[in-house]
Write a protein that holds these residues in place. Structure first.
Motif, PDB file in Angstrom:
ATOM      1  N   ILE A   6       0.809  -1.021   0.023  1.00 54.33           N
ATOM      2  CA  ILE A   6      -0.185  -0.141  -0.052  1.00 54.33           C
ATOM      3  C   ILE A   6       0.747   1.354   0.024  1.00 54.33           C
ATOM      4  O   ILE A   6       1.834   1.384   0.767  1.00 54.33           O
ATOM      5  N   THR A  13      -3.778   6.761  -3.006  1.00 59.93           N
ATOM      6  CA  THR A  13      -3.135   5.429  -2.206  1.00 59.93           C
ATOM      7  C   THR A  13      -3.534   4.437  -3.184  1.00 59.93           C
ATOM      8  O   THR A  13      -4.583   4.205  -3.618  1.00 59.93           O
ATOM      9  N   ILE A  47      -8.277   2.368   3.908  1.00 63.01           N
ATOM     10  CA  ILE A  47      -7.836   1.258   3.959  1.00 63.01           C
ATOM     11  C   ILE A  47      -8.558   0.140   3.972  1.00 63.01           C
ATOM     12  O   ILE A  47      -8.590  -0.797   3.249  1.00 63.01           O
ATOM     13  N   ILE A  70       2.571  -0.651   4.625  1.00 62.75           N
ATOM     14  CA  ILE A  70       1.921   0.596   4.259  1.00 62.75           C
ATOM     15  C   ILE A  70       2.751   1.687   4.223  1.00 62.75           C
ATOM     16  O   ILE A  70       3.206   1.834   5.507  1.00 62.75           O
ATOM     17  N   CYS A  72       2.883   5.250   4.528  1.00 60.86           N
ATOM     18  CA  CYS A  72       1.783   6.450   4.906  1.00 60.86           C
ATOM     19  C   CYS A  72       2.559   7.752   4.958  1.00 60.86           C
ATOM     20  O   CYS A  72       3.405   7.948   5.731  1.00 60.86           O
TER      21      CYS A  72
END
Length: 314
Positions: A6, A13, A47, A70, A72
């Motif tokens: 991700i 995203t 998410i 992930i 971020c």
């Protein structure tokens, strides 16, 4: 088993799922998960929405996802917020083993395929990271409200708009592209863009960043103010890269990610003049997230996995 990457950026995203051989199973994009833009609940919601779509389309059960990474945006900028972001993500991920990091980490892993060097992101925002062995340094990434995100799409757009306003009110002479630039500005933002009360534009970070594409068009057409902004943007990115160098400028391997680099030589030529070992990214940041998912699951990146990931990257 399956591995999920991700990649959270300032605008969108990206989700990408592969099997244990690095073959793509699912890929999609969603809104940004930057917590200063969508809040902690927004992170969880986006998410979880992405995971639900992924599981619905593929027919997989989440327990078959061995590991996820992930990236971020904004993670690590404020230490007191790290635990809150981790909790928001964990709430969405459920039983899936995962690791959270700043999006520069997966951009670096993708662009340099895990090798030492510096990766610079210049998308909606900007940030850089240098790696040499176990040493790591991050520079940039400060909030745009205080003049940070230098050299980013948002920075390019907002600084050009400031110069355009100075042409409007007589502080700067008007370029030959002035009328076209004003028309483009009002087309993008509406009449608010030529009104002294611009507060309503301040929070439109993604929309403002998109105006950088117009600034690029103006620079290509020879607008001196647009060219000045791109020169300044390149200089700012060079400063971030230099701050991330853990070895001499001439020898450090540099790569990049983000939409600003679609401007090509306007940005890359000045960077390459200082850092001659600048190279195009091997992989995109979302694939970098998959690479880190394999890494943290202790799965070696075999030639078969890398070849399959390169097929995805095309």
């Amino acid at each position: 088993m399956y591995y999920l990457g991700i990649d959270g950026g300032g605008t969108k995203t990206a989700f990408i799922l592969t099997n244990q051989y690095g073959e793509i199973i699912y890929r999609n994009t969603y809104p940004t998960i930057h917590y200063m833009q969508v809040g902690l609940n927004g992170i969880t919601h986006i998410i979880r929405e992405g995971l639900n779509d992924l599981l619905s389309v593929t027919g997989l059960h989440e327990t078959l996802i061995d590991y996820a990474y992930i990236g971020c945006p904004g993670f690590g900028d404020i230490k007191d917020d790290e635990a809150l972001i981790r909790d928001a993500i964990a709430h969405a991920m459920g039983p899936i083993r995962h690791r959270v990091g700043n999006d520069i980490e997966n951009a670096h892993a993708g662009a340099l395929q895990g090798y030492d060097g510096v990766c610079i992101i210049a998308g909606t925002g900007s940030i850089g990271m240098g790696v040499l062995g176990k040493k790591r340094i991050i520079s940039g990434g400060w909030h745009h409200a205080f003049g940070g995100d230098e050299g980013s799409a948002y920075w390019i757009a907002s600084h050009y708009i400031a110069l355009l306003h100075k042409q409007m009110d007589g502080r700067h002479p008007q370029s030959s592209m002035f009328q076209f630039a004003v028309q483009a500005l009002t087309h993008h933002f509406g009449d608010a863009a030529v009104n002294p009360d611009l507060i309503q534009l301040h929070n439109q970070r993604t929309h403002t960043a998109a105006f950088s594409k117009v600034v690029y068009t103006l620079a290509e057409a020879g607008d001196p103010y647009a060219l000045e902004i791109f020169q300044r943007a390149a200089s700012e990115l060079i400063q971030i890269i230099r701050a991330c160098c853990l070895e001499p400028d001439a020898s450090v391997r540099v790569s990049y990610a983000g939409g600003v680099f679609e401007s090509g030589n306007l940005i890359l030529d000045p960077i390459k003049s200082v850092f001659p070992n600048t190279q195009a990214p091997v992989f995109t940041p979302d694939i970098g997230s998959v690479i880190l998912a394999f890494k943290y699951a202790d799965i070696p990146l075999s030639s078969r996995i890398l070849n399959n990931l390169k097929t995805i990257n095309r």
